[in-house]
Design a protein around this motif. Structure first.
Motif, short mmCIF file in Angstrom:
data_model
loop_
_atom_site.label_atom_id
_atom_site.label_comp_id
_atom_site.label_asym_id
_atom_site.label_seq_id
_atom_site.Cartn_x
_atom_site.Cartn_y
_atom_site.Cartn_z
N THR A 170 0.84 -1.19 0.00
CA THR A 170 0.00 0.00 0.00
C THR A 170 0.88 1.25 0.00
O THR A 170 2.07 1.19 0.35
CB THR A 170 -0.91 0.04 1.23
N ARG A 171 0.30 2.36 -0.35
CA ARG A 171 1.05 3.62 -0.37
C ARG A 171 1.50 4.00 1.04
O ARG A 171 2.58 4.56 1.21
CB ARG A 171 0.19 4.72 -0.99
N ILE A 217 6.84 11.79 -2.59
CA ILE A 217 5.54 11.26 -2.94
C ILE A 217 4.55 12.42 -2.97
O ILE A 217 4.66 13.36 -2.19
CB ILE A 217 5.09 10.17 -1.94
N ALA A 231 0.55 1.28 -5.61
CA ALA A 231 1.41 2.02 -6.53
C ALA A 231 1.81 1.09 -7.67
O ALA A 231 1.97 -0.12 -7.48
CB ALA A 231 2.65 2.53 -5.82
N GLU A 235 5.35 4.11 -11.04
CA GLU A 235 5.32 5.09 -9.95
C GLU A 235 6.44 4.83 -8.96
O GLU A 235 7.09 5.77 -8.47
CB GLU A 235 3.97 5.05 -9.24
#
Length: 249
Positions: A170-171, A217, A231, A235
């Motif tokens: 996850t981000r 980011i 992502a 990215e």
């Protein structure tokens, strides 16, 4: 500068360059090349000079020092992240798949991003046995990078004791890993400035704020961070290049 004598001559690598003032274009084929310059005087006397030329990567413009070769990846031509992917690949930060594809729009797994970080930071030593329940005793392809990241406190498992290497990162998880690798503040009381600040878990807010301030980011539409979002590999390559630039300073 050599004396201007009409009967004198100069040769480079056995090739006569002419007499008088001599100008030649020299291409470096390797990281360092040894050249022999033979100067013949009018009376026939010869003197040999050896010159070692070394390529100074730091002195070259980014386009030359990072990569000037066409991409070997078969699926990034025209992609918005093509240039960054090529640069990241040339620096050894990212790698493609066995079929020569890169998968720029594929989601990044936890194992993949850990390996990317390892390629950027070039971790050495501090490797320890993997104690994650789903990796212990297994010969996973990312085992070394994950073990090093765990030893440095950059990655940790889930409450059930597993690492879940193939799960999409996850981000929020990515932000925490980056912040820890850069030794940035991860205090939970740091404001993130994102519209969905309340959706960012307390354990990730400090990390998100720290890397956002450095421009590593950025948010998505409506200034949202989307902490639970995934992502893509493109990215990730862009973010890692931004980190590389920060490490230079």
């Amino acid at each position: 500068m050599l004396p201007e004598h009409t009967l004198a001559s100069t040769s480079l690598g056995g090739q006569v360059l002419g007499s008088g003032r001599v100008k030649a274009d020299i291409s470096l084929e390797e990281e360092a090349d040894l050249f022999e310059i033979v100067v013949t005087a009018e009376n026939g006397t010869k003197r040999t000079y050896k010159i070692l030329l070394e390529r100074d990567e730091a002195a070259l413009p980014p386009s030359e020092s990072e990569c000037s070769k066409p991409s070997a990846f078969t699926d990034i031509a025209g992609h918005w992240g093509e240039t960054s992917i090529i640069k990241a690949s040339c620096r050894g930060i990212v790698q493609g798949y066995s079929d020569s594809s890169f998968g720029p729009d594929r989601r990044v797994s936890r194992a993949e991003f850990t390996v990317m970080l390892a390629g950027l930071f070039q971790w050495e030593g501090a490797e320890t046995a993997l104690l994650f329940g789903d990796m212990a005793g297994k010969n996973h392809w990312a085992k070394q990078a994950i073990a090093q990241a765990a030893a440095f406190g950059i990655v940790s498992g889930y409450p059930d004791g597993n690492f879940r290497p193939e799960a999409t990162i996850t981000r929020a998880e990515m932000a925490v890993m980056i912040a820890k690798a850069l030794k940035l503040p991860t205090d939970t009381d740091l404001p993130t400035a994102f519209a969905d600040h309340a959706d960012i878990s307390a354990w990730a807010r400090g990390a998100v704020a720290s890397i956002h301030q450095l421009g590593i980011i950025i948010g998505r539409s409506d200034n949202r961070f989307v902490p639970g979002g995934a992502a893509t590999r493109a990215e990730a390559a862009v973010m890692l290049l931004r980190i590389a630039e920060i490490k230079k300073k």
